[in-house]
Design a protein around this motif. Structure first.
Motif, PDB file in Angstrom:
ATOM      1  N   GLU A  43     -10.176  55.510 -15.367  1.00 34.32           N
ATOM      2  CA  GLU A  43     -11.026  54.802 -16.322  1.00 34.32           C
ATOM      3  C   GLU A  43     -11.414  55.672 -17.510  1.00 34.32           C
ATOM      4  O   GLU A  43     -11.583  55.177 -18.622  1.00 34.32           O
ATOM      5  CB  GLU A  43     -12.285  54.271 -15.629  1.00 34.32           C
ATOM      6  N   SER A  44     -11.554  56.978 -17.279  1.00 41.32           N
ATOM      7  CA  SER A  44     -11.967  57.876 -18.357  1.00 41.32           C
ATOM      8  C   SER A  44     -10.837  58.140 -19.345  1.00 41.32           C
ATOM      9  O   SER A  44     -11.095  58.479 -20.494  1.00 41.32           O
ATOM     10  CB  SER A  44     -12.469  59.204 -17.784  1.00 41.32           C
ATOM     11  N   GLY A  45      -9.598  58.025 -18.908  1.00 37.76           N
ATOM     12  CA  GLY A  45      -8.469  58.318 -19.785  1.00 37.76           C
ATOM     13  C   GLY A  45      -8.219  59.807 -19.962  1.00 37.76           C
ATOM     14  O   GLY A  45      -7.350  60.213 -20.727  1.00 37.76           O
ATOM     15  N   GLN A  46      -8.977  60.634 -19.264  1.00 40.05           N
ATOM     16  CA  GLN A  46      -8.822  62.086 -19.333  1.00 40.05           C
ATOM     17  C   GLN A  46      -7.796  62.555 -18.303  1.00 40.05           C
ATOM     18  O   GLN A  46      -7.434  61.809 -17.404  1.00 40.05           O
ATOM     19  CB  GLN A  46     -10.162  62.776 -19.063  1.00 40.05           C
ATOM     20  N   THR A  47      -7.363  63.803 -18.414  1.00 38.20           N
ATOM     21  CA  THR A  47      -6.424  64.358 -17.437  1.00 38.20           C
ATOM     22  C   THR A  47      -7.144  65.001 -16.267  1.00 38.20           C
ATOM     23  O   THR A  47      -6.523  65.258 -15.237  1.00 38.20           O
ATOM     24  CB  THR A  47      -5.508  65.407 -18.087  1.00 38.20           C
ATOM     25  N   GLN A  48      -8.440  65.278 -16.425  1.00 33.00           N
ATOM     26  CA  GLN A  48      -9.219  65.872 -15.342  1.00 33.00           C
ATOM     27  C   GLN A  48     -10.688  65.484 -15.493  1.00 33.00           C
ATOM     28  O   GLN A  48     -11.139  65.149 -16.578  1.00 33.00           O
ATOM     29  CB  GLN A  48      -9.055  67.395 -15.307  1.00 33.00           C
ATOM     30  N   ILE A  49     -11.395  65.548 -14.361  1.00 32.40           N
ATOM     31  CA  ILE A  49     -12.834  65.296 -14.371  1.00 32.40           C
ATOM     32  C   ILE A  49     -13.520  66.379 -13.551  1.00 32.40           C
ATOM     33  O   ILE A  49     -12.930  66.959 -12.645  1.00 32.40           O
ATOM     34  CB  ILE A  49     -13.202  63.900 -13.817  1.00 32.40           C
ATOM     35  N   ASP A  57     -20.419  69.277 -13.790  1.00 25.22           N
ATOM     36  CA  ASP A  57     -20.598  69.427 -15.231  1.00 25.22           C
ATOM     37  C   ASP A  57     -19.521  68.571 -15.897  1.00 25.22           C
ATOM     38  O   ASP A  57     -18.439  69.064 -16.205  1.00 25.22           O
ATOM     39  CB  ASP A  57     -20.448  70.902 -15.591  1.00 25.22           C
ATOM     40  N   PRO A  58     -19.784  67.279 -16.093  1.00 21.71           N
ATOM     41  CA  PRO A  58     -18.737  66.311 -16.444  1.00 21.71           C
ATOM     42  C   PRO A  58     -17.912  66.624 -17.687  1.00 21.71           C
ATOM     43  O   PRO A  58     -16.768  66.213 -17.780  1.00 21.71           O
ATOM     44  CB  PRO A  58     -19.500  65.003 -16.644  1.00 21.71           C
ATOM     45  N   GLU A  59     -18.462  67.338 -18.651  1.00 21.76           N
ATOM     46  CA  GLU A  59     -17.716  67.594 -19.881  1.00 21.76           C
ATOM     47  C   GLU A  59     -16.909  68.883 -19.843  1.00 21.76           C
ATOM     48  O   GLU A  59     -16.127  69.141 -20.754  1.00 21.76           O
ATOM     49  CB  GLU A  59     -18.672  67.597 -21.069  1.00 21.76           C
ATOM     50  N   SER A  60     -17.071  69.706 -18.812  1.00 14.97           N
ATOM     51  CA  SER A  60     -16.301  70.946 -18.716  1.00 14.97           C
ATOM     52  C   SER A  60     -14.883  70.639 -18.254  1.00 14.97           C
ATOM     53  O   SER A  60     -14.611  69.603 -17.658  1.00 14.97           O
ATOM     54  CB  SER A  60     -16.984  71.919 -17.752  1.00 14.97           C
ATOM     55  N   ARG A  61     -13.970  71.577 -18.530  1.00 14.03           N
ATOM     56  CA  ARG A  61     -12.566  71.410 -18.162  1.00 14.03           C
ATOM     57  C   ARG A  61     -12.013  72.707 -17.590  1.00 14.03           C
ATOM     58  O   ARG A  61     -12.452  73.803 -17.943  1.00 14.03           O
ATOM     59  CB  ARG A  61     -11.714  71.000 -19.370  1.00 14.03           C
TER      60      ARG A  61
END
Length: 127
Positions: A75-81, A85-89
């Motif tokens: 749903e987020s369309g990101q490659t990782q979650i 800390d939701p915005e960290s990668r």
């Protein structure tokens, strides 16, 4: 003179709480293997089944959590979650060392050593 540079700042999230599709798939496959083992053990076992049934419930709960993470990831369309800390990668810090972090890029003036501008991102920069 103005100089710019970037650095990685470690996030409040461990690698264990950072998920991508490959990691979720690996965990789901492991859980399915364990559930199959427990089902076989339950079929073969004539004695006390409480321990095995508890393990089955525990693995089913874990599977539900990973399926929820997979849904959030899609749903987020990101490659990782990241869970904590939701915005960290998860990114490369240096050479082959990786951490869950933020990329901070700053520009500083030479004369007064004052920060002119900065930007915090969750993407790796490429020089």
């Amino acid at each position: 003179m103005i100089a710019g540079d970037s650095t990685k700042m470690r996030a409040q999230n461990s690698k264990k709480n950072n998920y991508n599709q490959k990691k979720i798939d690996r965990h789901l496959k492991y859980i399915e293997r364990k559930l199959e083992e427990y089902r076989k053990a339950l079929a073969d076992n004539d004695g006390d089944k409480d321990d095995l049934e508890n393990e089955v419930r525990k693995q089913q709960g874990r599977r539900k959590n990973y399926l929820k993470l997979e849904k959030q990831l899609k749903e987020s369309g990101q490659t990782q979650i990241s869970a904590s800390d939701p915005e960290s990668r998860h990114m490369i810090i240096r050479n082959n060392i990786t951490e869950v972090a933020y990329n901070v890029q700053a520009t500083v003036d030479d004369k007064h050593n004052l920060t002119i501008d900065y930007k915090v991102t969750n993407n790796n920069d490429s020089k």
